[in-house]
Motif scaffolding. Structure first.
Motif, PDB file in Angstrom:
ATOM      1  N   GLY A  14       0.820  -1.213   0.000  1.00  0.00           N
ATOM      2  CA  GLY A  14       0.000   0.000   0.000  1.00  0.00           C
ATOM      3  C   GLY A  14       0.854   1.262   0.000  1.00  0.00           C
ATOM      4  N   ASP A  15       1.849   1.287   0.884  1.00  0.00           N
ATOM      5  CA  ASP A  15       2.754   2.451   0.960  1.00  0.00           C
ATOM      6  C   ASP A  15       3.573   2.573  -0.307  1.00  0.00           C
ATOM      7  N   TRP A  16       4.070   1.425  -0.772  1.00  0.00           N
ATOM      8  CA  TRP A  16       4.882   1.414  -1.994  1.00  0.00           C
ATOM      9  C   TRP A  16       4.100   2.044  -3.140  1.00  0.00           C
ATOM     10  N   PHE A  17       2.849   1.610  -3.279  1.00  0.00           N
ATOM     11  CA  PHE A  17       2.036   2.059  -4.407  1.00  0.00           C
ATOM     12  C   PHE A  17       1.753   3.556  -4.325  1.00  0.00           C
ATOM     13  N   ARG A  18       1.365   4.008  -3.128  1.00  0.00           N
ATOM     14  CA  ARG A  18       1.072   5.432  -2.951  1.00  0.00           C
ATOM     15  C   ARG A  18       2.290   6.294  -3.267  1.00  0.00           C
ATOM     16  N   SER A  19       3.438   5.888  -2.744  1.00  0.00           N
ATOM     17  CA  SER A  19       4.603   6.760  -2.937  1.00  0.00           C
ATOM     18  C   SER A  19       5.129   6.670  -4.366  1.00  0.00           C
ATOM     19  N   VAL A  20       5.052   5.493  -4.959  1.00  0.00           N
ATOM     20  CA  VAL A  20       5.576   5.362  -6.317  1.00  0.00           C
ATOM     21  C   VAL A  20       4.754   6.207  -7.302  1.00  0.00           C
ATOM     22  N   LEU A  21       3.450   6.313  -7.042  1.00  0.00           N
ATOM     23  CA  LEU A  21       2.605   7.090  -7.948  1.00  0.00           C
ATOM     24  C   LEU A  21       3.063   8.540  -8.026  1.00  0.00           C
ATOM     25  N   ILE A  22       3.353   9.121  -6.860  1.00  0.00           N
ATOM     26  CA  ILE A  22       3.776  10.521  -6.842  1.00  0.00           C
ATOM     27  C   ILE A  22       5.240  10.638  -7.257  1.00  0.00           C
ATOM     28  N   ASP A  23       6.098   9.796  -6.668  1.00  0.00           N
ATOM     29  CA  ASP A  23       7.534   9.932  -6.927  1.00  0.00           C
ATOM     30  C   ASP A  23       7.890   9.696  -8.391  1.00  0.00           C
ATOM     31  N   ALA A  24       7.176   8.771  -9.039  1.00  0.00           N
ATOM     32  CA  ALA A  24       7.477   8.497 -10.449  1.00  0.00           C
ATOM     33  C   ALA A  24       6.716   9.440 -11.375  1.00  0.00           C
ATOM     34  N   MET A  27       0.596   9.873 -10.736  1.00  0.00           N
ATOM     35  CA  MET A  27      -0.639  10.515 -10.280  1.00  0.00           C
ATOM     36  C   MET A  27      -0.413  11.186  -8.943  1.00  0.00           C
ATOM     37  N   ASP A  28      -0.945  12.421  -8.830  1.00  0.00           N
ATOM     38  CA  ASP A  28      -0.917  13.123  -7.547  1.00  0.00           C
ATOM     39  C   ASP A  28      -2.340  13.148  -7.016  1.00  0.00           C
ATOM     40  N   TYR A  29      -2.527  12.508  -5.865  1.00  0.00           N
ATOM     41  CA  TYR A  29      -3.889  12.367  -5.340  1.00  0.00           C
ATOM     42  C   TYR A  29      -4.095  13.297  -4.144  1.00  0.00           C
ATOM     43  N   ARG A  30      -3.244  14.344  -4.045  1.00  0.00           N
ATOM     44  CA  ARG A  30      -3.403  15.272  -2.915  1.00  0.00           C
ATOM     45  C   ARG A  30      -4.403  16.379  -3.231  1.00  0.00           C
ATOM     46  N   TYR A  31      -5.256  16.149  -4.197  1.00  0.00           N
ATOM     47  CA  TYR A  31      -6.293  17.110  -4.557  1.00  0.00           C
ATOM     48  C   TYR A  31      -7.258  17.288  -3.387  1.00  0.00           C
ATOM     49  N   LYS A  34     -11.440  14.139  -1.691  1.00  0.00           N
ATOM     50  CA  LYS A  34     -11.056  12.750  -1.444  1.00  0.00           C
ATOM     51  C   LYS A  34     -11.447  11.867  -2.639  1.00  0.00           C
ATOM     52  N   GLY A  35     -10.529  11.022  -3.058  1.00  0.00           N
ATOM     53  CA  GLY A  35     -10.871  10.085  -4.126  1.00  0.00           C
ATOM     54  C   GLY A  35     -10.759  10.658  -5.524  1.00  0.00           C
ATOM     55  N   CYS A  36     -10.180  11.867  -5.638  1.00  0.00           N
ATOM     56  CA  CYS A  36      -9.928  12.443  -6.963  1.00  0.00           C
ATOM     57  C   CYS A  36      -8.424  12.625  -7.115  1.00  0.00           C
ATOM     58  N   GLY A  37      -7.876  12.261  -8.248  1.00  0.00           N
ATOM     59  CA  GLY A  37      -6.437  12.374  -8.453  1.00  0.00           C
ATOM     60  C   GLY A  37      -6.125  13.118  -9.737  1.00  0.00           C
ATOM     61  N   VAL A  38      -4.878  13.562  -9.832  1.00  0.00           N
ATOM     62  CA  VAL A  38      -4.438  14.300 -11.012  1.00  0.00           C
ATOM     63  C   VAL A  38      -3.469  13.429 -11.808  1.00  0.00           C
ATOM     64  N   TRP A  39      -3.761  13.194 -13.043  1.00  0.00           N
ATOM     65  CA  TRP A  39      -2.804  12.501 -13.919  1.00  0.00           C
ATOM     66  C   TRP A  39      -1.690  13.474 -14.242  1.00  0.00           C
ATOM     67  N   MET A  40      -0.479  13.166 -13.808  1.00  0.00           N
ATOM     68  CA  MET A  40       0.654  14.041 -14.072  1.00  0.00           C
ATOM     69  C   MET A  40       1.187  13.763 -15.485  1.00  0.00           C
ATOM     70  N   PRO A  41       2.006  14.678 -16.033  1.00  0.00           N
ATOM     71  CA  PRO A  41       2.409  14.518 -17.443  1.00  0.00           C
ATOM     72  C   PRO A  41       2.995  13.140 -17.781  1.00  0.00           C
ATOM     73  N   LEU A 151      -6.175   5.301  -7.859  1.00  0.00           N
ATOM     74  CA  LEU A 151      -6.346   4.416  -9.017  1.00  0.00           C
ATOM     75  C   LEU A 151      -7.177   3.172  -8.723  1.00  0.00           C
ATOM     76  N   ILE A 152      -7.271   2.768  -7.466  1.00  0.00           N
ATOM     77  CA  ILE A 152      -7.921   1.498  -7.144  1.00  0.00           C
ATOM     78  C   ILE A 152      -9.358   1.715  -6.664  1.00  0.00           C
ATOM     79  N   ARG A 153      -9.558   2.645  -5.765  1.00  0.00           N
ATOM     80  CA  ARG A 153     -10.925   2.982  -5.348  1.00  0.00           C
ATOM     81  C   ARG A 153     -11.039   4.498  -5.322  1.00  0.00           C
ATOM     82  N   MET A 154     -11.583   5.051  -6.401  1.00  0.00           N
ATOM     83  CA  MET A 154     -11.643   6.501  -6.571  1.00  0.00           C
ATOM     84  C   MET A 154     -13.097   6.961  -6.532  1.00  0.00           C
ATOM     85  N   ARG A 155     -13.286   8.227  -6.221  1.00  0.00           N
ATOM     86  CA  ARG A 155     -14.625   8.805  -6.361  1.00  0.00           C
ATOM     87  C   ARG A 155     -14.818   9.287  -7.797  1.00  0.00           C
TER      88      ARG A 155
END
Ligand code: ZN
Length: 480
Positions: A14-24, A27-31, A34-41, A151-155
């Protein structure tokens, strides 16, 4: 020797997935919702490449892309009883236009059957209009009250690829279900994601469907993730919306329908199954950059090194590869390696002073981190071969992962122990009665995924719950 590690990846998925999304940069889900994320370039490019595969598969099988409205009047959503019962509490509702309360409130699309149905009623006149195979790639919204996960359970499921088909006969609809399964199998094979296909139990099918087939994968933490679904809708919606066509004999019949969809979870699946402690590992066919070339600077040799790198980039681009030359001067080679490893670039080419002297380069593959030396004049062919090899190896490794985490067992206790250990999917014999299905879920503390449709076998033995004659194998797992 390979330095490949998958400790954090599997133990703290869970931690791996969350951090890899932002670090790589996926997707940034700090919008602030809750449950909405930003597809980064960078993530958007991965998404585009993955979805392009699916788009091609749908286009080449006679599906037409369309775009239907986001808003659904409550009156439409309410027409199919099972459907509205299931979705009413999960919808976001628009209740006001400006300051004026709306007479009929609108739902933000939780799924599109009731958006498409009223239009089909206008479009379909005769048997000559059928079949109609449409698809769209859109956002859908669910008011998730459970914990959301990027990406897994989004609003907002921001990239739902849904197909909707209309047919003259139940046989045609049934054949369409088979075609949809074939398309999704091809799609997941191309991105190296292993899956099993199960017919969901009746108590867990899509609301409004006759039956639901589901593609499930196993995540690094042993839980399963539903990554695609195919529904035979029968005439449930055509009856509710009175969608009829004139047969060749001149009679009026209601149409038969199917629908199927894949969400952003497909990306989650690609990232999850291939990743490791260094970050993302992308299959070469979906990687926005397939090869990164990194000069290893050395006093007074910079010019030659850079020239060699530029030559390599030109050769590989000519061969049709997506190549990046990392000439940043404010970063040392070491951090550059980590930077590109994190983003999952399939192949790294390093060029240092010795390489220039020997007319060579060092080639590193991302999936195993193995290094090899390669003559410059053979580099084009070597990289092409390596890409093919990597694609196959990644696919094999992923399927092997799935295989060793699928367990056929004879008793509830064995099944329970395996599920408790998060060992993946358990398969047991079942009499096909709902009562036993629920008891199985309780005893094993897992969800019934359904009866396998991807393996054919004659079932012999007794139901693990009631010991009556078994009719099917049934799968269960802890599911996302
Ligand atoms: Zn039973």
């Amino acid at each position: 020797m390979s330095t490949l590690k998958r400790d954090k990846w599997s133990r703290q998925y869970g931690d791996w997935f969350r951090s890899v999304l932002i670090d790589a940069g996926i997707m940034d889900y700090r919008y602030p919702i809750k449950g909405c994320g930003v597809w980064m370039p960078y993530g958007f490019k991965v998404r585009k490449n993955v979805f392009e595969i699916l788009r091609d598969l749908l286009d080449s099988t006679g599906h037409d892309e369309t775009l239907f409205p986001l808003l659904i009047p409550e009156t439409s959503l309410a027409k199919e009883a099972a459907h509205v019962g299931s979705f009413e509490e999960e919808c976001f509702w628009v209740t006001r236009g400006g300051l004026t309360p709306l007479k009929v409130k609108y739902a933000l699309r939780p799924t599109s059957e009731t958006v498409i149905a009223p239009m089909l009623k206008l479009w379909i006149r005769s048997h000559a209009d059928l079949p109609i195979k449409l698809y769209q790639i859109v956002s859908m919204f669910r008011y998730e009250t459970k914990a959301t996960r990027p990406l897994i359970r989004m609003r907002e499921v921001a990239s739902f690829k849904e197909a909707h088909t209309s047919h003259a006969t139940p046989e045609d609809a049934e054949a369409q279900v088979k075609e949809a399964v074939k398309i999704y199998k091809k799609f997941f094979n191309e991105v190296g994601v292993p899956y099993c296909i199960s017919r969901r139990p009746d108590w867990d099918k899509f609301a409004g469907a006759v039956y639901t087939l589901s593609f499930d994968m196993i995540c690094p933490d042993g839980r399963t993730l539903q990554i695609g679904t195919v529904h035979n809708l029968g005439q449930n919606f055509s009856k509710a919306f009175d969608i009829t066509y004139e047969t060749e004999k001149g009679t009026q019949e209601q149409i038969w329908q199917t629908c199927y969809g894949i969400s952003g979870r497909a990306i989650a699946a690609v990232l999850s199954i291939h990743g490791d402690d260094h970050g993302v590992v992308l299959p070469p066919n979906v990687a926005p950059i397939q090869v990164v070339v990194i000069p290893i600077p050395y006093k007074k040799k910079e010019k030659q090194i850079n020239k060699t790198c530029e030559g390599i980039v030109a050769t590989l681009k000519k061969a049709g590869l997506r190549v990046e030359l990392d000439q940043r001067t404010d970063m040392r080679p070491g951090p550059k390696f980590y930077y590109w490893e994190l983003r999952g670039i399939p192949i790294r080419i390093e060029v240092g002073p010795k390489d220039v002297e020997n007319k060579e380069a060092t080639v590193v593959r991302r999936d195993t981190l193995e290094k090899q030396t390669c003559k410059l004049n053979e580099l084009g062919a070597a990289v092409q071969n390596l890409i093919e090899k990597m694609t196959q190896d990644m696919q094999q490794k992923a399927w092997q992962w799935m295989k060793v985490r699928t367990h056929r067992v004879d008793s509830l206790e064995e099944a329970r122990q395996l599920v408790k250990k998060r060992a993946g999917i358990v398969e047991v014999l079942w009499c096909n009665r709902t009562e036993c299905g629920h008891k199985l879920e309780e005893a094993v503390e897992a969800r019934v995924l359904g009866v396998p449709v991807d393996i054919e076998e004659k079932v012999k033995g007794k139901c693990v719950v009631c010991e009556r004659k078994a009719e099917h194998v049934v799968r269960a797992a802890i599911a996302y």
